[in-house]
Write an enzyme that holds these catalytic residues in place. Structure first.
Site, PDB file in Angstrom:
ATOM      1  N   ARG A  42       0.681  -1.745   7.017  1.00 16.34           N
ATOM      2  CA  ARG A  42       1.207  -1.178   5.777  1.00 16.34           C
ATOM      3  C   ARG A  42       0.116  -0.460   5.001  1.00 16.34           C
ATOM      4  O   ARG A  42      -1.078  -0.687   5.187  1.00 16.34           O
ATOM      5  CB  ARG A  42       1.830  -2.263   4.904  1.00 16.34           C
ATOM      6  CG  ARG A  42       0.816  -3.293   4.360  1.00 16.34           C
ATOM      7  CD  ARG A  42       0.382  -2.976   2.934  1.00 16.34           C
ATOM      8  NE  ARG A  42      -0.654  -3.885   2.463  1.00 16.34           N
ATOM      9  CZ  ARG A  42      -1.916  -3.554   2.337  1.00 16.34           C
ATOM     10  NH1 ARG A  42      -2.335  -2.362   2.692  1.00 16.34           N
ATOM     11  NH2 ARG A  42      -2.808  -4.420   1.868  1.00 16.34           N
ATOM     12  N   GLU A  48      -2.166  -2.193  -5.997  1.00 19.11           N
ATOM     13  CA  GLU A  48      -3.066  -2.909  -5.084  1.00 19.11           C
ATOM     14  C   GLU A  48      -3.633  -4.161  -5.751  1.00 19.11           C
ATOM     15  O   GLU A  48      -4.037  -4.139  -6.906  1.00 19.11           O
ATOM     16  CB  GLU A  48      -4.206  -1.993  -4.651  1.00 19.11           C
ATOM     17  CG  GLU A  48      -5.006  -2.503  -3.472  1.00 19.11           C
ATOM     18  CD  GLU A  48      -4.243  -2.457  -2.161  1.00 19.11           C
ATOM     19  OE1 GLU A  48      -4.546  -3.263  -1.276  1.00 19.11           O
ATOM     20  OE2 GLU A  48      -3.345  -1.619  -2.031  1.00 19.11           O
ATOM     21  N   HIS A  49      -3.631  -5.255  -5.045  1.00 16.22           N
ATOM     22  CA  HIS A  49      -4.229  -6.516  -5.489  1.00 16.22           C
ATOM     23  C   HIS A  49      -3.610  -7.063  -6.777  1.00 16.22           C
ATOM     24  O   HIS A  49      -4.322  -7.568  -7.648  1.00 16.22           O
ATOM     25  CB  HIS A  49      -5.750  -6.360  -5.659  1.00 16.22           C
ATOM     26  CG  HIS A  49      -6.460  -6.170  -4.352  1.00 16.22           C
ATOM     27  ND1 HIS A  49      -6.588  -7.170  -3.421  1.00 16.22           N
ATOM     28  CD2 HIS A  49      -7.058  -5.088  -3.817  1.00 16.22           C
ATOM     29  CE1 HIS A  49      -7.235  -6.719  -2.367  1.00 16.22           C
ATOM     30  NE2 HIS A  49      -7.521  -5.454  -2.578  1.00 16.22           N
ATOM     31  N   ASP A  51      -0.237  -8.492  -6.235  1.00 19.16           N
ATOM     32  CA  ASP A  51       0.838  -9.355  -5.729  1.00 19.16           C
ATOM     33  C   ASP A  51       0.496 -10.827  -5.925  1.00 19.16           C
ATOM     34  O   ASP A  51       1.368 -11.645  -6.233  1.00 19.16           O
ATOM     35  CB  ASP A  51       1.151  -9.058  -4.260  1.00 19.16           C
ATOM     36  CG  ASP A  51      -0.053  -9.192  -3.336  1.00 19.16           C
ATOM     37  OD1 ASP A  51      -1.199  -8.962  -3.792  1.00 19.16           O
ATOM     38  OD2 ASP A  51       0.149  -9.518  -2.146  1.00 19.16           O
ATOM     39  N   GLY A 143      -8.012  -2.499   5.928  1.00 16.25           N
ATOM     40  CA  GLY A 143      -7.185  -2.481   4.733  1.00 16.25           C
ATOM     41  C   GLY A 143      -5.746  -2.106   4.988  1.00 16.25           C
ATOM     42  O   GLY A 143      -4.995  -1.833   4.050  1.00 16.25           O
ATOM     43  N   SER A 145      -3.712  -4.145   6.871  1.00 18.45           N
ATOM     44  CA  SER A 145      -3.019  -5.416   7.142  1.00 18.45           C
ATOM     45  C   SER A 145      -2.781  -5.696   8.620  1.00 18.45           C
ATOM     46  O   SER A 145      -1.716  -6.169   9.017  1.00 18.45           O
ATOM     47  CB  SER A 145      -1.694  -5.483   6.374  1.00 18.45           C
ATOM     48  OG  SER A 145      -1.921  -5.498   4.995  1.00 18.45           O
ATOM     49  N   SER A 146      -3.795  -5.433   9.431  1.00 18.26           N
ATOM     50  CA  SER A 146      -3.677  -5.786  10.850  1.00 18.26           C
ATOM     51  C   SER A 146      -3.546  -7.290  11.037  1.00 18.26           C
ATOM     52  O   SER A 146      -2.780  -7.760  11.892  1.00 18.26           O
ATOM     53  CB  SER A 146      -4.895  -5.263  11.626  1.00 18.26           C
ATOM     54  OG  SER A 146      -6.101  -5.816  11.118  1.00 18.26           O
ATOM     55  N   ASP A 190       1.870  -8.076   2.039  1.00 18.70           N
ATOM     56  CA  ASP A 190       1.687  -7.582   3.407  1.00 18.70           C
ATOM     57  C   ASP A 190       2.781  -8.077   4.335  1.00 18.70           C
ATOM     58  O   ASP A 190       3.353  -7.322   5.128  1.00 18.70           O
ATOM     59  CB  ASP A 190       0.321  -8.012   3.947  1.00 18.70           C
ATOM     60  CG  ASP A 190      -0.825  -7.506   3.104  1.00 18.70           C
ATOM     61  OD1 ASP A 190      -0.600  -6.617   2.262  1.00 18.70           O
ATOM     62  OD2 ASP A 190      -1.949  -8.008   3.270  1.00 18.70           O
ATOM     63  N   LYS A 234     -11.106 -10.155   5.672  1.00 23.64           N
ATOM     64  CA  LYS A 234     -10.857 -10.922   4.452  1.00 23.64           C
ATOM     65  C   LYS A 234     -11.178 -12.405   4.620  1.00 23.64           C
ATOM     66  O   LYS A 234     -11.676 -13.050   3.692  1.00 23.64           O
ATOM     67  CB  LYS A 234      -9.398 -10.763   4.016  1.00 23.64           C
ATOM     68  CG  LYS A 234      -9.053  -9.387   3.486  1.00 23.64           C
ATOM     69  CD  LYS A 234      -7.659  -9.334   2.915  1.00 23.64           C
ATOM     70  CE  LYS A 234      -6.595  -9.486   3.969  1.00 23.64           C
ATOM     71  NZ  LYS A 234      -5.240  -9.269   3.431  1.00 23.64           N
TER      72      LYS A 234
END
Length: 324
Positions: A42, A48-49, A51, A143, A145-146, A190, A234
């Protein structure tokens, strides 16, 4: 939007990627895949940041995804392989408890997060044996979301292999929760967009309860995403969780400053709801209550009237407990 993940019949020979993955699966495991599972990465357009603060976000899924070929085996093991040679094969007996090493966040531990989430949701004493060959086109640690897509793909295929059924919303909530086993204190954006995305739209994702609203994209619009190629895992550092913890502590301080009971309040949106305040009023409150300089552990404990032990157990994550 269908409530459950769709099951589609696809001609393998017309899809080069599926054909290649099928061939690799057969060479590795000596049988053909029973089914395939897929979860997209996504990009976030707005928000951003936030949620993990309980606020709405506007992400959309991208073409890059995690794809897995799967069979149910009679060996009583979960066998994992990856088309990327940097990611080593992994195997664990289904009779053993699933253990996820936060100190060493290898690719298969993300996969096991999804497995563990489904196992716990349904109380499965002994999981079905699974052979899985994973192929990813999402640049890792970029960034996009793998890692969350891998958790979602794993949760989806584990559900299917064990003959269970869940809605997309339930799967998103379970995978958001289970990714925390690796140490990432995410807010759920994500996983939500990975399951709830639809072609041609972004999604306004709202929380408590989780819901998604279509935001139609301009006809013919093309979004170009650039990758600086600087990787950020992360779970391998505390950078991401530090932001989560800072917002968590700020929530407690703002609540206390306005006479609210801070117990049970962990997200800034909860304070705003309790105060019935506008975003503008919340900004004023932040300026009034919080100072821009860094807070020491001692100052936080003094302001919140808690012990250092309470700070560690109630507010900090495992990888943010060693700062000053």
């Amino acid at each position: 939007m269908a409530s459950n993940p769709p099951k589609l019949k696809i001609e393998i020979t017309s899809n080069e990627r599926l054909k290649t993955l099928k061939e690799k699966f057969e060479a590795r495991f000596g049988e053909s895949p029973l089914f395939y599972a897929c979860a997209p990465g996504r990009v976030n357009l707005i928000g951003e940041h936030i949620d993990y603060c309980g606020y709405s976000v506007l992400p959309m899924a991208i073409e890059q995804n995690i794809l897995a070929a799967v069979s149910v085996n009679s060996l009583g093991t979960i066998q994992l392989a990856n088309t990327n040679p940097h990611y080593q094969d992994f195997k664990v007996p289904c009779s053993e408890e699933i253990v996820i090493d936060r100190e060493d966040p290898k690719w298969h531990y993300y996969f096991l997060c999804g497995v563990k989430g489904i196992q716990e949701k349904f109380g499965i004493a002994r999981l079905a044996g699974m052979s899985c060959f994973v192929d990813g086109t999402i640049p890792p640690s970029s960034g996009l979301s793998s890692s969350s897509a891998l958790v979602c793909c794993s949760g989806l295929l584990t559900m299917e292999a064990n003959h269970k059924s869940l809605s997309k919303v339930a799967l998103a909530e379970i995978c958001a929760k289970s990714e925390r086993y690796i140490g990432t204190e995410g807010g759920g954006m994500d996983q939500s967009i990975s399951f709830l995305a639809e072609k041609g739209t972004a999604k306004l994702i709202e929380f408590q309860p989780l819901r998604a609203t279509d935001v139609k994209l301009p006809e013919g619009a093309v979004f170009v995403i650039s990758n600086c190629c600087v990787e950020m895992n992360k779970a391998a550092s505390s950078h991401y969780n530090i932001r989560v913890v800072e917002c968590r502590i700020a929530t407690k301080m703002l609540a206390q400053a306005r006479g609210l009971d801070p117990r049970g309040l962990l997200k800034l949106s909860q304070v705003q709801t309790e105060l019935k305040a506008s975003l503008e009023e919340m900004l004023v409150l932040v300026d009034e209550v919080l100072h821009p300089e860094s807070y020491s552990r001692e100052e936080i404990c003094k302001v919140l009237d808690i012990t250092s032990e309470q700070l560690c157990t109630e507010l900090l994550s495992a990888n943010t407990q060693h700062g000053g």
